[in-house]
Design an enzyme around this catalytic site. Structure first.
Site, short mmCIF file in Angstrom:
data_model
loop_
_atom_site.label_atom_id
_atom_site.label_comp_id
_atom_site.label_asym_id
_atom_site.label_seq_id
_atom_site.Cartn_x
_atom_site.Cartn_y
_atom_site.Cartn_z
N HIS A 273 -3.66 10.52 -2.49
CA HIS A 273 -3.91 9.30 -1.64
C HIS A 273 -4.81 9.90 -0.35
O HIS A 273 -5.71 9.32 0.04
CB HIS A 273 -2.64 9.08 -0.92
CG HIS A 273 -1.67 8.24 -1.72
ND1 HIS A 273 -0.53 8.59 -1.95
CD2 HIS A 273 -1.54 7.22 -2.45
CE1 HIS A 273 0.37 7.81 -2.55
NE2 HIS A 273 -0.51 7.14 -3.01
N LYS B 270 12.99 -2.91 -1.83
CA LYS B 270 12.86 -1.49 -2.30
C LYS B 270 13.53 -0.64 -1.58
O LYS B 270 13.08 -0.45 -0.44
CB LYS B 270 11.56 -1.08 -2.79
CG LYS B 270 11.00 -1.74 -4.21
CD LYS B 270 9.50 -1.27 -4.41
CE LYS B 270 9.50 -0.49 -5.74
NZ LYS B 270 8.06 -0.21 -5.90
N ARG C 186 -7.24 5.55 -10.81
CA ARG C 186 -6.77 6.65 -11.69
C ARG C 186 -7.25 6.50 -13.09
O ARG C 186 -7.74 7.54 -13.87
CB ARG C 186 -5.28 6.91 -11.70
CG ARG C 186 -4.87 7.57 -10.23
CD ARG C 186 -3.43 7.70 -10.18
NE ARG C 186 -2.73 6.27 -10.48
CZ ARG C 186 -1.44 6.05 -10.21
NH1 ARG C 186 -0.69 6.85 -9.94
NH2 ARG C 186 -1.21 4.69 -10.42
N SER D 74 3.06 8.96 -6.46
CA SER D 74 4.31 9.21 -5.66
C SER D 74 5.62 9.19 -6.43
O SER D 74 6.34 10.10 -6.24
CB SER D 74 4.37 8.01 -4.43
OG SER D 74 3.39 8.43 -3.76
#
Length: 169
Positions: free
Chosen positions: A27, A51, A100, A137
């Site tokens: 990040h 969440k 990615r 993460s």
């Protein structure tokens, strides 16, 4: 006034959105690269009340501010709702997203097209540094929870906070 606004040009703004639970070196690489391309870069920390994150929103914001302190043009804020609304409120015409893998592109392209269709906000895709192409993460949290070494995957401040949080159980 000095800088771009004094010359009659518009300040170039972009946003790097995410949950950043926690922020990783991947990040940080995207944020750093965006900060070299734009006059102002907002790091928008997504609030998802459905969440339960490892770190609370304020903790994430504090960690991000710590690890981006060297970038004078980076601002960190929380957001809830549509990212395009966040952009409209701050006159941000561009979203910067790191990619990615091809699987990221499939999802992110749909989001980019929707965001552009809603408000005209453009999305710029930045290829992730190959060093971080596997990094997320979630993966960091999982490896750290099992006692794995993630010191090369997150900034030192995040590693310290992560170790403290996981020690509490």
């Amino acid at each position: 006034m000095t800088g771009p606004e004094s010359e009659g040009s518009q300040v170039r703004r972009a946003v790097c959105p995410g949950s950043f639970d926690p922020i990783t070196n991947g990040h940080l690489d995207i944020i750093a690269r965006a900060s070299r391309l734009y006059d102002e870069v907002y790091v928008a920390v997504m609030i998802n009340k459905s969440k339960k994150g490892l770190f609370g929103i304020e903790e994430r914001i504090d960690l991000i501010r710590q690890v981006t302190a060297e970038y004078a043009n980076v601002r960190v804020e929380a957001f809830h709702g549509l990212l395009v609304d966040f952009c409209k409120q701050r006159e941000i015409p561009a979203i910067v997203k790191g990619l990615r893998a091809v699987s990221d592109f499939d999802y992110e392209l749909q989001m980019a097209q929707m965001n552009n269709g809603l408000t005209g906000v453009e999305t710029l895709f930045v290829p992730t540094n190959p060093t971080y192409s596997f990094l997320s993460s979630s993966l960091v949290k999982e490896v750290a929870a099992w006692g794995g070494d993630v010191s090369h995957l997150v900034p030192a401040e995040v590693l310290e906070a992560l170790n403290k949080r996981l020690a509490k159980g």
